[in-house]
Design a protein around this motif. Structure first.
Motif, PDB file in Angstrom:
ATOM      1  N   ASN A   1       0.822  -1.203   0.000  1.00  0.00           N
ATOM      2  CA  ASN A   1       0.000   0.000   0.000  1.00  0.00           C
ATOM      3  C   ASN A   1       0.861   1.260   0.000  1.00  0.00           C
ATOM      4  N   VAL A   2       1.930   1.269   0.827  1.00  0.00           N
ATOM      5  CA  VAL A   2       2.830   2.421   0.868  1.00  0.00           C
ATOM      6  C   VAL A   2       3.498   2.616  -0.493  1.00  0.00           C
ATOM      7  N   ALA A   3       3.918   1.514  -1.126  1.00  0.00           N
ATOM      8  CA  ALA A   3       4.555   1.603  -2.444  1.00  0.00           C
ATOM      9  C   ALA A   3       3.600   2.175  -3.482  1.00  0.00           C
ATOM     10  N   LEU A   4       2.328   1.759  -3.433  1.00  0.00           N
ATOM     11  CA  LEU A   4       1.347   2.285  -4.389  1.00  0.00           C
ATOM     12  C   LEU A   4       1.074   3.761  -4.145  1.00  0.00           C
ATOM     13  N   LEU A   5       1.069   4.173  -2.857  1.00  0.00           N
ATOM     14  CA  LEU A   5       0.894   5.591  -2.544  1.00  0.00           C
ATOM     15  C   LEU A   5       2.080   6.419  -3.029  1.00  0.00           C
ATOM     16  N   LYS A   6       3.252   5.785  -3.131  1.00  0.00           N
ATOM     17  CA  LYS A   6       4.453   6.455  -3.631  1.00  0.00           C
ATOM     18  C   LYS A   6       4.566   6.340  -5.154  1.00  0.00           C
ATOM     19  N   ASP A   7       3.487   5.879  -5.794  1.00  0.00           N
ATOM     20  CA  ASP A   7       3.429   5.733  -7.255  1.00  0.00           C
ATOM     21  C   ASP A   7       4.390   4.679  -7.774  1.00  0.00           C
ATOM     22  N   ASP A   8       4.782   3.743  -6.924  1.00  0.00           N
ATOM     23  CA  ASP A   8       5.549   2.596  -7.387  1.00  0.00           C
ATOM     24  C   ASP A   8       4.596   1.465  -7.743  1.00  0.00           C
ATOM     25  N   LYS A   9       5.134   0.423  -8.340  1.00  0.00           N
ATOM     26  CA  LYS A   9       4.343  -0.750  -8.701  1.00  0.00           C
ATOM     27  C   LYS A   9       4.627  -1.863  -7.699  1.00  0.00           C
ATOM     28  N   ALA A  10       3.568  -2.444  -7.142  1.00  0.00           N
ATOM     29  CA  ALA A  10       3.709  -3.479  -6.120  1.00  0.00           C
ATOM     30  C   ALA A  10       3.327  -4.836  -6.693  1.00  0.00           C
ATOM     31  N   GLY A  11       4.132  -5.846  -6.352  1.00  0.00           N
ATOM     32  CA  GLY A  11       3.868  -7.204  -6.800  1.00  0.00           C
ATOM     33  C   GLY A  11       4.094  -8.193  -5.672  1.00  0.00           C
ATOM     34  N   LEU A  12       3.760  -9.461  -5.929  1.00  0.00           N
ATOM     35  CA  LEU A  12       3.830 -10.477  -4.886  1.00  0.00           C
ATOM     36  C   LEU A  12       4.178 -11.831  -5.482  1.00  0.00           C
ATOM     37  N   ILE A  13       5.011 -12.587  -4.752  1.00  0.00           N
ATOM     38  CA  ILE A  13       5.317 -13.981  -5.096  1.00  0.00           C
ATOM     39  C   ILE A  13       5.306 -14.779  -3.800  1.00  0.00           C
ATOM     40  N   THR A  14       4.691 -15.963  -3.814  1.00  0.00           N
ATOM     41  CA  THR A  14       4.737 -16.854  -2.650  1.00  0.00           C
ATOM     42  C   THR A  14       5.526 -18.100  -3.009  1.00  0.00           C
ATOM     43  N   LEU A  15       6.169 -18.686  -2.002  1.00  0.00           N
ATOM     44  CA  LEU A  15       7.108 -19.782  -2.252  1.00  0.00           C
ATOM     45  C   LEU A  15       7.041 -20.814  -1.146  1.00  0.00           C
ATOM     46  N   SER A  16       7.047 -22.087  -1.532  1.00  0.00           N
ATOM     47  CA  SER A  16       7.257 -23.180  -0.580  1.00  0.00           C
ATOM     48  C   SER A  16       8.156 -24.200  -1.278  1.00  0.00           C
ATOM     49  N   GLU A  17       7.706 -25.457  -1.408  1.00  0.00           N
ATOM     50  CA  GLU A  17       8.527 -26.420  -2.160  1.00  0.00           C
ATOM     51  C   GLU A  17       8.492 -26.137  -3.659  1.00  0.00           C
TER      52      GLU A  17
END
Length: 447
Positions: free
Chosen positions: A276-292
């Motif tokens: 949310n902070v990154a989006l407010l700073k006009d950056d692009k936010a992404g996500l990756i989840t990892l296990s095995e």
């Protein structure tokens, strides 16, 4: 008539006053054997008690009774105190005492949720209480049960309201709102967010403006100053549209609990706030989840629905029992992230050997991106380390604890040696430390 009796019988409960009255009558009957002068007093008391019970039943089972409604939000916030409300209203023409049992989801493991109140004729009240979920998922609420007593208090009548209702528990959106509101009112320092001084400034020109106290004198625009006759400075803006990725480790190392929440839940809450902070700073936010293997991937973007998309993905994630596959993560980053980005990898290391197993892949990721490893202090071990040793056993425990604490600090130095940033933090300070570090990197233009 039989069905009506069964219906009322199921909702009828005997009160303490009735048992006390029956006890008195039984005592009088017993004493009457030894004290003949009591005469018919035991019978008078018994029939008087029956008459009072009958009057109590008439009072409770006539008229409209009471009304109750549970007011729930659309979703609950994980790890936060969520307010719930129970509205009650009396339609009796005499004052009543009520006891309320709210059938909350079994995940809370509370069997003593009992509220008491008194209502005057026609009065209504709202009872507020809080619940703190510590796991994401679906929570099922049952009925709200009211036990009503008249002023006589000999019996109570039960009223059941509502039906089974399921409500989702999402990552901590209340924490998200708190950070947003404090940012708007410039009160972020109250929760530990620091004001970062810029080192230099971006090359992205914004405008020429009048000089105000505090502006960098090195940005004075002498041509504009000479033309206008007053001091003018160039204004620059921070570079925008930088890619910020949060990678969350779902393996067994993130199952460790702290204050009811797992380390993965702390990482999820911090990732949501940072996105949310990154989006407010006009950056692009992404996500990756990892296990095995690599789980969900949300490519970095700053569209209006991006935060909701990230929250929906995080809502469903669960920890796994296998070790994380850092090689698969390396391949996913190479295929998905095409430009230099800030990557925050939320994981945990308890030994140097665990770090060394992943270090070759981390070093390769750090060649192309600004990589930051976020891992956790073992607060239980740290508290043992801070306690004074009073005997031989205490010295042994303190020595072992000191070894583990020192090894965590060595991991930070080992990562720094290979150009990898790191945050070693306690779970409760995770969000503040991550946001502070992001703002510092943003101000120093390291991405």
């Amino acid at each position: 008539m039989k069905h009506l009796f069964i219906k009322y019988y199921k909702d009828l409960f005997l009160g303490k006053r009735l048992f006390a009255g029956l006890g008195l009558c039984i005592s009088l009957f017993l004493f009457a054997f030894f004290l003949p002068w009591l005469g018919d007093l035991p019978y008078i008391c018994f029939w008087a008690l029956l008459l009072l019970v009958f009057i109590d039943l008439v009072l409770l089972f006539r008229g409209k009774g009471v009304f109750s409604r549970r007011d729930l939000p659309e979703r609950l916030s994980n790890g936060d105190d969520n307010e719930l409300h129970i509205y009650v209203e009396s339609f009796f023409n005499f004052p009543i005492a009520i006891g309320i049992i709210d059938e909350i989801p079994f995940q809370f493991q509370k069997r003593d949720l009992w509220f008491k109140s008194r209502l005057k004729p026609g009065e209504h009240k709202t009872i507020t209480y809080t619940l703190r979920p510590v796991k994401r998922g679906e929570y099922v609420f049952g009925q709200t049960r009211l036990y009503v007593k008249s002023p006589l208090g000999l019996v109570s009548r039960r009223f059941n309201f509502g039906t089974t209702y399921a409500i989702p528990v999402y990552p901590s959106f209340l924490q998200l709102r708190k950070y947003e509101l404090m940012a708007i009112s410039n009160r972020l320092t109250e929760i530990g967010i620091k004001k970062i001084r810029r080192v230099g400034h971006s090359m992205e020109f914004d405008q020429v403006k009048n000089y105000v106290q505090g502006d960098d004198y090195r940005t004075v625009n002498w041509k504009a100053t000479a033309r206008k006759g007053e001091l003018m400075v160039n204004s620059f803006v921070e570079e925008k549209a930088q890619h910020i990725y949060c990678i969350i480790d779902k393996s067994r190392v993130m199952k460790m609990p702290f204050d009811g929440l797992s380390l993965m839940d702390y990482a999820i809450n911090a990732s949501l706030v940072l996105s949310n902070v990154a989006l407010l700073k006009d950056d692009k936010a992404g996500l990756i989840t990892l296990s095995e293997k690599v789980g969900s991937i949300v490519p970095a973007d700053r569209r209006p629905g991006q935060l909701g998309k990230i929250m929906e993905v995080l809502y469903k994630e669960k920890t796994q029992y296998l070790e994380s596959n850092i090689e698969a993560l390396h391949l996913a980053i190479r295929s998905v992230i095409k430009q230099r980005s800030l990557i925050l990898f939320f994981t945990n290391y308890e030994s140097m050997s665990a770090l060394h197993r992943q270090l070759p892949f981390l070093k390769h990721i750090a060649k192309f991106h600004l990589l930051m490893i976020v891992f956790f202090e073992n607060t239980a071990v740290k508290s043992m380390h801070d306690l004074p040793a009073r005997d031989v056993e205490g010295i042994y425990i303190k020595t072992i604890a000191e070894k583990f604490v020192y090894e965590k600090r060595l991991m930070v130095k080992e990562l720094a040696k290979h150009g990898i940033l790191s945050i070693l933090t306690s779970p409760e300070n995770l969000t503040v430390n991550v946001v502070n570090r992001y703002l510092a990197i943003k101000a120093q233009q390291k991405i």
